[in-house]
Scaffold this motif. Structure first.
Motif, PDB file in Angstrom:
ATOM      1  N   PRO A 131     -48.204   4.479 -17.967  1.00 55.94           N
ATOM      2  CA  PRO A 131     -47.551   4.108 -16.702  1.00 55.94           C
ATOM      3  C   PRO A 131     -46.761   2.805 -16.751  1.00 55.94           C
ATOM      4  CG  PRO A 131     -49.813   4.794 -16.327  1.00 55.94           C
ATOM      5  CD  PRO A 131     -49.632   4.717 -17.802  1.00 55.94           C
ATOM      6  N   SER A 132     -47.203   1.802 -17.506  1.00 55.59           N
ATOM      7  CA  SER A 132     -46.504   0.513 -17.518  1.00 55.59           C
ATOM      8  C   SER A 132     -45.133   0.606 -18.177  1.00 55.59           C
ATOM      9  CB  SER A 132     -47.346  -0.545 -18.244  1.00 55.59           C
ATOM     10  OG  SER A 132     -47.515  -0.196 -19.604  1.00 55.59           O
TER      11      SER A 132
ATOM     12  N   PHE B 130     -42.982   3.160 -17.574  1.00 57.59           N
ATOM     13  CA  PHE B 130     -42.078   3.962 -16.747  1.00 57.59           C
ATOM     14  C   PHE B 130     -40.876   3.162 -16.263  1.00 57.59           C
ATOM     15  CE2 PHE B 130     -45.769   6.856 -15.197  1.00 57.59           C
ATOM     16  CZ  PHE B 130     -45.768   7.487 -16.417  1.00 57.59           C
ATOM     17  N   THR B 131     -41.076   1.893 -15.953  1.00 60.40           N
ATOM     18  CA  THR B 131     -40.005   1.094 -15.349  1.00 60.40           C
ATOM     19  C   THR B 131     -39.095   0.438 -16.380  1.00 60.40           C
ATOM     20  OG1 THR B 131     -41.493  -0.805 -15.265  1.00 60.40           O
ATOM     21  CG2 THR B 131     -41.379   0.595 -13.297  1.00 60.40           C
TER      22      THR B 131
ATOM     23  N   SER C   5     -43.970   8.409 -22.275  1.00 63.56           N
ATOM     24  CA  SER C   5     -44.096   9.148 -21.019  1.00 63.56           C
ATOM     25  C   SER C   5     -45.533   9.186 -20.502  1.00 63.56           C
ATOM     26  CB  SER C   5     -43.580  10.577 -21.199  1.00 63.56           C
ATOM     27  OG  SER C   5     -44.462  11.310 -22.032  1.00 63.56           O
TER      28      SER C   5
ATOM     29  N   TYR D  15     -53.417   0.412 -22.381  1.00 64.50           N
ATOM     30  CA  TYR D  15     -53.712   1.505 -21.450  1.00 64.50           C
ATOM     31  C   TYR D  15     -54.976   2.249 -21.865  1.00 64.50           C
ATOM     32  CZ  TYR D  15     -52.888   5.583 -18.468  1.00 64.50           C
ATOM     33  OH  TYR D  15     -53.016   6.574 -17.546  1.00 64.50           O
TER      34      TYR D  15
END
Length: 197
Positions: free
Chosen positions: A63-64, A66-67, A60, A83
């Protein structure tokens, strides 16, 4: 002496089996009680649940991920490392911008103390995607709002801004912004519009 023979029926295995729910523990060579298989299974299940929770939290925060609907643990770890490296580079970049701003502010203060004719000036420094503006204008009511409108008009993302007015009513406005793709042309337009104020 003749061999002794017992004619009694040997006991069945079920007579010596432990009752369900009762665990027979033996002392091992270390002197501690060994845990039952059920306890080991429960401990392992708890450990796995905690690990799954930690991976969910980690997922969580990156960001990479999330999809991606169900990333593997390996993917979560690799993306997390990437990250963190990106964040470290961003910290270095922002520290460099901050040093630049401090240097520009020192130069700006020296210039503003020598200026007596209240001319307008806009100095621009561009470095790795961010643009630093050092703006000096004669102070008048509403001038700050007008400057902010110029940046807003060109959809500039403001990272940091400082404002000061000296004794000679000279406004010093320093701002660090990030622009879209067409940064070079936009920077020139912003400069022209600010000088025209």
């Amino acid at each position: 002496m003749e061999r002794y023979k017992d004619s009694v029926i040997p006991p069945s295995i079920s007579d010596f089996a432990p009752l369900r729910g009762i665990c027979i523990s033996e002392k091992g060579s270390s002197g501690r009680n060994e845990t039952s298989p059920t306890d080991s299974i429960l401990k392992e299940r708890g450990r796995r649940e905690k690990m799954n929770e930690k991976y969910s939290v980690l997922r969580s925060m990156v960001p990479s991920l999330f999809t991606i609907s169900k990333p593997t643990r390996e993917k979560i770890l690799y993306d997390t490392v990437d990250y963190i490296e990106c964040l470290e580079e961003e910290i270095k970049r922002l520290e460099g911008i901050k040093k630049l701003q401090v240097q520009e502010q020192k130069v700006g203060k020296q210039v503003s103390s020598r200026l007596n004719n209240q001319k307008s000036a806009v100095d621009i420094t561009v470095s790795s995607g961010a643009t630093f503006f050092a703006i000096q204008l004669p102070f008048k009511p509403g001038i700050i709002t007008e400057i902010v409108k110029v940046f807003d008009k060109h959809q500039a993302e403001v990272l940091e801004a400082t404002i000061s007015v000296d004794d000679q009513q000279l406004l010093t406005f320093t701002v660090t912004i990030v622009l879209g793709r067409d940064g070079g042309n936009t920077i020139q337009k912003i400069k022209e519009e600010i000088i025209a104020l």
